[in-house]
Design an enzyme around this catalytic site. Structure first.
Site, PDB file in Angstrom:
ATOM      1  N   SER A  58      -3.037  -7.543   3.351  1.00 30.70           N
ATOM      2  CA  SER A  58      -3.249  -7.360   4.790  1.00 30.70           C
ATOM      3  C   SER A  58      -3.604  -8.694   5.441  1.00 30.70           C
ATOM      4  O   SER A  58      -3.155  -8.993   6.546  1.00 30.70           O
ATOM      5  CB  SER A  58      -4.378  -6.355   5.039  1.00 30.70           C
ATOM      6  OG  SER A  58      -4.033  -5.103   4.520  1.00 30.70           O
ATOM      7  N   LYS A  70     -17.946  -5.673   9.322  1.00 28.62           N
ATOM      8  CA  LYS A  70     -16.693  -6.413   9.394  1.00 28.62           C
ATOM      9  C   LYS A  70     -15.828  -5.859  10.520  1.00 28.62           C
ATOM     10  O   LYS A  70     -15.389  -4.718  10.468  1.00 28.62           O
ATOM     11  CB  LYS A  70     -15.955  -6.256   8.049  1.00 28.62           C
ATOM     12  CG  LYS A  70     -15.280  -7.524   7.586  1.00 28.62           C
ATOM     13  CD  LYS A  70     -14.852  -7.398   6.143  1.00 28.62           C
ATOM     14  CE  LYS A  70     -13.369  -7.647   5.980  1.00 28.62           C
ATOM     15  NZ  LYS A  70     -12.899  -7.403   4.619  1.00 28.62           N
ATOM     16  N   HIS A 122       0.841  -1.205   0.000  1.00 26.68           N
ATOM     17  CA  HIS A 122       0.000   0.000   0.000  1.00 26.68           C
ATOM     18  C   HIS A 122       0.877   1.257   0.000  1.00 26.68           C
ATOM     19  O   HIS A 122       0.649   2.187  -0.769  1.00 26.68           O
ATOM     20  CB  HIS A 122      -0.869   0.061   1.270  1.00 26.68           C
ATOM     21  CG  HIS A 122      -1.898  -1.022   1.398  1.00 26.68           C
ATOM     22  ND1 HIS A 122      -2.110  -1.706   2.565  1.00 26.68           N
ATOM     23  CD2 HIS A 122      -2.804  -1.509   0.510  1.00 26.68           C
ATOM     24  CE1 HIS A 122      -3.097  -2.579   2.411  1.00 26.68           C
ATOM     25  NE2 HIS A 122      -3.536  -2.482   1.161  1.00 26.68           N
ATOM     26  N   ARG A 174      -2.045  -6.378  -8.149  1.00 25.46           N
ATOM     27  CA  ARG A 174      -0.914  -7.242  -7.817  1.00 25.46           C
ATOM     28  C   ARG A 174      -0.715  -8.330  -8.863  1.00 25.46           C
ATOM     29  O   ARG A 174       0.402  -8.714  -9.172  1.00 25.46           O
ATOM     30  CB  ARG A 174      -1.143  -7.931  -6.470  1.00 25.46           C
ATOM     31  CG  ARG A 174      -0.933  -7.014  -5.295  1.00 25.46           C
ATOM     32  CD  ARG A 174      -1.447  -7.632  -4.050  1.00 25.46           C
ATOM     33  NE  ARG A 174      -2.874  -7.879  -4.182  1.00 25.46           N
ATOM     34  CZ  ARG A 174      -3.691  -8.106  -3.172  1.00 25.46           C
ATOM     35  NH1 ARG A 174      -3.209  -8.179  -1.949  1.00 25.46           N
ATOM     36  NH2 ARG A 174      -4.977  -8.287  -3.359  1.00 25.46           N
TER      37      ARG A 174
END
Ligand code: PNS
Length: 160
Positions: free
Chosen positions: A128, A41, A17, A90
């Site tokens: 993450s 969440k 990030h 990615r």
């Protein structure tokens, strides 16, 4: 002024990030890191904690700052007159989901553009969630998250 938003969950921010934020800040006058508040969440870190962790690691980037938002990203952008979304890609596997989101955002507001930056190859495996797994099972997260927040992640992982 040319402002871009870099949205995400950032639970926690990773070196992947940070690399995107650093690169985007060279192309845009201002980069706003937008943390999504998702009431459904429960993250490892609260939104306020994520904000503070990000603030700490972007201190050296004068034209980057952090904000949080709930609801639709396009509404957050409209309120601030932001026209560009920055996303990192990615791998090909990210593409389908990102493509869908970019098209949905375009449908919601045709004036918005999503720009993709290729993640640096050395971070292409990083997320993450993988950081959380490594930390949970006692692996080293050195090099995966910024040095300034390693202790915070390790501490929180083992003292929830
Ligand atoms: O780090 P993440 O979890 O991949 O980030 C996803 C995020 C926050 C960019 C995305 O879920 C989002 O923009 N959510 C806000 C809700 C929204 O605007 N949805 C419309 C696009 S499908």
């Amino acid at each position: 002024m040319n402002i871009a938003v870099y949205p995400g969950s950032f639970d926690p921010i990773t070196n992947g990030h940070l690399d995107i934020i650093e690169r985007a800040s060279k192309t845009f006058d201002q980069v706003i890191v937008g943390i999504l508040v998702n009431p459904d969440k429960k993250g490892l870190f609260s939104i306020e904690e994520r904000e503070r962790l990000i603030e700490r690691v972007i201190k050296h980037i004068p034209n980057a700052r952090v904000e949080s938002f709930s609801g639709l990203l396009v509404n957050f952008m409209k309120e601030r007159d932001i026209k560009v979304i920055i996303k990192g890609l990615r791998a090909v596997s990210d593409f389908e989901y990102e493509f869908q989101m970019a098209l949905m955002n375009k449908k919601l507001n045709p004036n918005i553009e999503t720009l993709f930056m290729m993640t640096d190859a050395k971070y292409s495996f990083l997320s993450s969630s993988s950081v959380k797994q490594v930390a949970m099972f006692g692996g080293s997260i050195n090099g995966l998250v910024p040095d300034e927040i390693i202790e915070d992640v390790m501490y929180r992982m083992h003292n929830k």
